[in-house]
Each structure stands twice: as structure tokens, then as C-alpha cells.
Scaffold this active site. Structure first.
Site, PDB file in Angstrom:
ATOM      1  N   GLY A  45      44.928  97.163   6.396  1.00  0.00           N
ATOM      2  CA  GLY A  45      46.113  98.013   6.317  1.00  0.00           C
ATOM      3  C   GLY A  45      46.454  98.647   7.648  1.00  0.00           C
ATOM      4  CE  LYS A  46      44.076 103.925   8.603  1.00  0.00           C
ATOM      5  NZ  LYS A  46      44.974 105.108   8.532  1.00  0.00           N
ATOM      6  CG  ASN A  47      44.209  95.294  12.397  1.00  0.00           C
ATOM      7  OD1 ASN A  47      44.328  94.929  13.559  1.00  0.00           O
ATOM      8  ND2 ASN A  47      43.071  95.761  11.906  1.00  0.00           N
TER       9      ASN A  47
ATOM     10  CB  THR B 246      46.725 109.510  10.429  1.00  0.00           C
ATOM     11  OG1 THR B 246      47.562 110.664  10.421  1.00  0.00           O
ATOM     12  CG2 THR B 246      45.325 109.915  10.840  1.00  0.00           C
TER      13      THR B 246
END
Length: 452
Positions: free
Chosen positions: A154-156, A136
Site C-alpha cells: 500500500g505504501k509503495n 504519512t
């Protein structure tokens, strides 16, 4: 084990988590949900609910072990956990190292661990089974949000390993699919906190069962009419630019690879030169050849076979050497006649070992369990011996066929064809069979092994 497909859902919260669990359970999946605070609706839906410590990747491993044992190998793994820290947009670099480490462990390291274990499990599933990993995401892999940049970091990082995995497995011909799933508005903007759990559940299901093969890894979508069960619509957004895929690598690496330090040491001796270009403008030369040996095909010796050889020995000779590479856990006993070379000093002692064991027929390595230190030391020893005396100086692993006997250089004898292997089960298995036997084991302390 049942052939019913299994969904493993990390971060089964009240919104996306519950909706996804309900959708997959309704479609016939066994659902394992991982959360510390299960809702009543989740309890009614999931077949198995487990806790996890997101800041401890080993707990992710424990979850996989339990789910596989109780429900079967997960076909679909969804990582829906996250962490972040709000800061001032005028002075964003104020988060402590300890807090940042926690955030990145949750959003990247534990997510990566889940992906790695998913792939490991997929190798046991039939070719026709779905094998999909879904993460997600949000739009922070394409836009900057200074106030919540820790979540964005973190998402990257997660987006990077997901794109890499999607490309690598697709090019290798494996039907392992990876997606970074990000809900947007119809205009392509972030939905921010207005995430629609039902829409995510429908989109997850679509990616698993309606989209054939690996599609674009960065799956941005805007929702359809959820009440009517309509799928969302894929939306290619600005900024989701695919990186160039560069297949350069190093041949012959053991399972799990090598650290940069191990690689530097390995490059000192291996030959000839192999040129692997990491990019057309930046070639890197690795002095390494394809090795016949890997962790998987390293010869293993059973405890019974080694004990028979020891009993048959009338006196120490060149027929057998046992190398114990345990460290502080060497206490409590050792195989009689073995040589202790702690793993943290192995590189220092390797030249001496190679010289002293040059004419030994069989060399057996072991550690406590012979799962990591023992096999790693054996591989390192093999590569160095081959570099010095030639590939033919080590008996070939069983899966590589026969080998030619070594030919000595003019005026020199041919090297001994040495068998190098690992004691299966390590000293743990040895002491179970021969711990109290003073003919085979020295300095044995039974109490130290009762709870090992």
C-alpha cells in the site's frame, strides 16, 4: 464562507493525529478530524469530528462534502490512516485476496480518493491559498519487510501516485503540493513504532507554510528538539530514487478519462494517427484526434426547452430525436417519443443510430440524472459521427467559436449540421416538471419517483 484555512485530517489518532490537530488549530486553522475513536484531547481541539469507513472510498467523498459545507474547502489534507497484516517471513504470500483488498483500499484507494477530491476543491480556492496533500509514509517504499509486506504494498502504491502528482502539477505550473512524509533516525533508519507525533505536526506545518513550492516528494526527516519547537531536518535516503517523468498522454480525453476498453473502441474510428512516445524505446501509436467536445462543454438542453419542442411537433419528423440510455432504471416512465437504447447495449446500437439519425437536426441524450451515462453516450455518438461525416457535421460547442458549413463530396449532398446535446437533470428533472402530463410523458408511475 469564511476565508479561514481548513485542515482535513484523516486518521486522527492519539499520537500524530492529536498533535497535528493542536498545531494547526493553534495557528488559526479550522480542523476537521476523521476518526472512529476521538480522544478527549481531540474533542477539545477539532472544530468538526467525523467518522469514516476506510474500506469504503465513498465515505471519503461524504466526508469532503460535509467538511466543505460546514467549514469550507480544505486547504490542507493529511492522510494518516493505514492497515496491514502480519505474516511469517518464511512464507509471506498467505494473505487472502479479501483481506489484501481491504488493506489496499485503506492505504491506497481511499488515500487516492482524498487526493483527487482535494485537487477538485483547490480549483475553487484563491491563488494565494496553501494547497497541500500530505501522506504519512514509512520506509517500505525503499526497503523490504516480508512480515508486513501488505502494508508495504500500500505504501509503495501511494508513494507512486504522490510522486506522479507532485511532478505533474509542478510541471503544469499549478501550486498543488504532494508529500510522502517519513520519519527516520538521524542515521536514516526506520523509527519503527517510535513515531513522534509532535515532530510530525511540526514537519507538516513546515511543509505547508515554510517550504516554498514543491520540494522533494519523498520527505524523509529526523526530528529536531520538539520541546523547543525545532523543525526536523530533511534527509535524502538511499533508495528514494525519482522515477523518470514521461509526459506522454492522449489529447482530448473527456473529464475522468477513458477506460482501456473505451479507448480501444475509440481508436477504431478516430483519425488521423497521433504518435505519442511513452518512452524513447517504446512508442505507442494512438489513432485519436483532439476532440472539440468534452464533458464540460457538451451542450445542455433545459427541460423547458425540450418540452416546448415536443409540444410544437405535429408529427414525428427529422427535427428532433431523444435517446434514453437508462438501463434497468428505465421503468417508471419515459419521455414521449424517445428511443430507449440502454447504455450497456449502446455500442451495439451505435451504427444503427448513426444511420437512422443522419439527417436529424437535434439529438438529445439523457439518463436518470444526465451526469454519466447520458454525457458519455453523447460524446461517443459525436466522435463516431465526426469520423464518418466530418467534424462539420456536428454543431460546434459554444466555447470553440464558429465553424464552416459542411461541403458535400461531389455528387453527394452536404451532411446536416446536427446539434447534439444532453438533457440537463435527466429524466429526474423531466418527471418533476412533466411526469403526470400524458402529452409529454408515457408510462409514468409517480410512486416510483417519490423517494428518488
Amino acid at each position: 464562507m469564511s476565508s479561514t484555512p481548513v485542515l482535513l485530517l484523516f486518521g486522527a489518532g492519539a499520537n500524530t493525529g492529536v498533535a497535528t490537530a493542536k498545531k494547526f488549530a493553534k495557528e488559526g486553522y479550522k480542523v476537521a478530524a476523521v476518526t472512529g475513536h476521538p480522544t478527549e484531547k481531540l474533542k477539545e481541539t477539532a472544530h468538526l469530528i467525523l467518522p469514516a469507513v476506510w474500506t469504503d472510498p465513498s465515505s471519503i467523498e461524504a466526508v469532503f462534502e460535509t467538511v466543505t459545507k460546514e467549514l469550507g474547502t480544505p486547504h490542507v489534507v493529511i492522510y494518516n490512516s493505514y492497515d496491514g497484516h502480519m505474516v511469517s517471513v518464511d512464507n509471506p504470500l498467505t494473505v487472502s485476496a479479501a483481506r489484501l483488498t481491504e488493506i489496499l483500499t485503506v492505504t491506497v484507494v481511499s488515500a487516492y480518493t482524498a487526493a483527487r477530491l482535494a485537487v477538485k476543491g483547490w480549483t475553487t480556492l484563491p491563488a494565494s491559498a496553501s494547497k497541500v496533500y500530505l501522506y504519512t509514509g514509512n520506509m517500505q517504499n525503499t526497503q523490504l519487510f516480508p512480515g508486513v509486506h501488505t502494508l508495504g504494498m500500500g505504501k509503495n502504491a501511494a508513494a507512486y501516485f504522490i510522486e506522479m502528482a507532485a511532478s505533474a502539477y509542478q510541471k503544469s505550473g499549478k501550486d498543488y503540493r504532494f508529500y510522502y512524509v517519513d520519519e527516520r533516525t538521524p542515521e536514516g533508519q526506520s523509527v519503527m513504532a517510535n513515531i513522534d507525533g509532535e515532530a510530525h505536526a511540526l514537519e507538516f506545518w513546515k511543509l505547508v507554510h515554510k517550504v516554498e513550492g514543491q520540494s522533494h516528494w519523498c520527505w524523509t526527516f529526523f526530528k529536531g528538539d520538539v520541546a523547543k519547537g525545532e523543525d526536523g531536518t530533511y534527509l535524502r535516503v538511499r533508495g528514494a530514487v525519482d522515477r523518470e517523468y514521461v509526459p506522454g498522454g492522449i489529447p482530448g480525453l473527456p473529464e475522468g478519462g477513458l477506460s482501456y476498453q473505451e479507448l480501444r473502441e475509440d481508436m477504431k474510428t478516430a483519425q488521423p494517427t497521433t504518435l505519442l512516445s511513452c518512452s524513447p524505446m517504446n512508442p505507442i501509436i494512438f489513432r485519436r484526434t483532439m476532440s472539440r467536445f468534452t464533458i464540460a462543454n457538451l451542450p445542455r438542453m433545459e427541460v423547458a426547452a425540450l418540452s416546448e419542442q415536443l409540444v410544437a411537433l405535429k408529427a414525428p419528423d427529422n427535427s428532433l430525436a431523444i435517446i434514453d440510455v437508462r438501463d434497468g432504471d428505465h421503468i417508471g416512465g419515459h419521455i414521449k417519443g424517445s428511443r430507449w437504447v440502454p447504455s450497456h447495449k449502446f455500442e451495439e446500437w451505435l451504427p444503427t443510430l448513426l444511420r437512422q439519425l443522419e439527417d436529424t437536426k437535434t439529438v438529445v441524450f439523457h439518463c436518470a440524472l444526465s451526469k454519466q451515462r447520458g454525457p458519455s453516450a453523447a460524446l461517443r455518438y459525436i466522435r463516431e459521427r465526426e469520423a464518418r461525416l466530418g467534424e462539420e457535421s456536428v454543431e460546434a460547442p459554444a466555447d470553440t467559436g464558429t465553424q464552416q458549413p459542411p461541403a458535400g463530396e461531389e455528387g453527394k449532398k452536404a451532411p446536416v449540421v446536427q446539434k447534439v446535446c444532453v438533457l440537463r437533470g435527466g429524466f429526474q428533472k423531466w418527471q418533476e416538471a412533466h411526469g403526470p402530463n400524458e402529452q409529454l410523458t408515457e408510462a409514468y408511475v409517480k410512486d416510483l419517483w417519490e423517494d428518488y
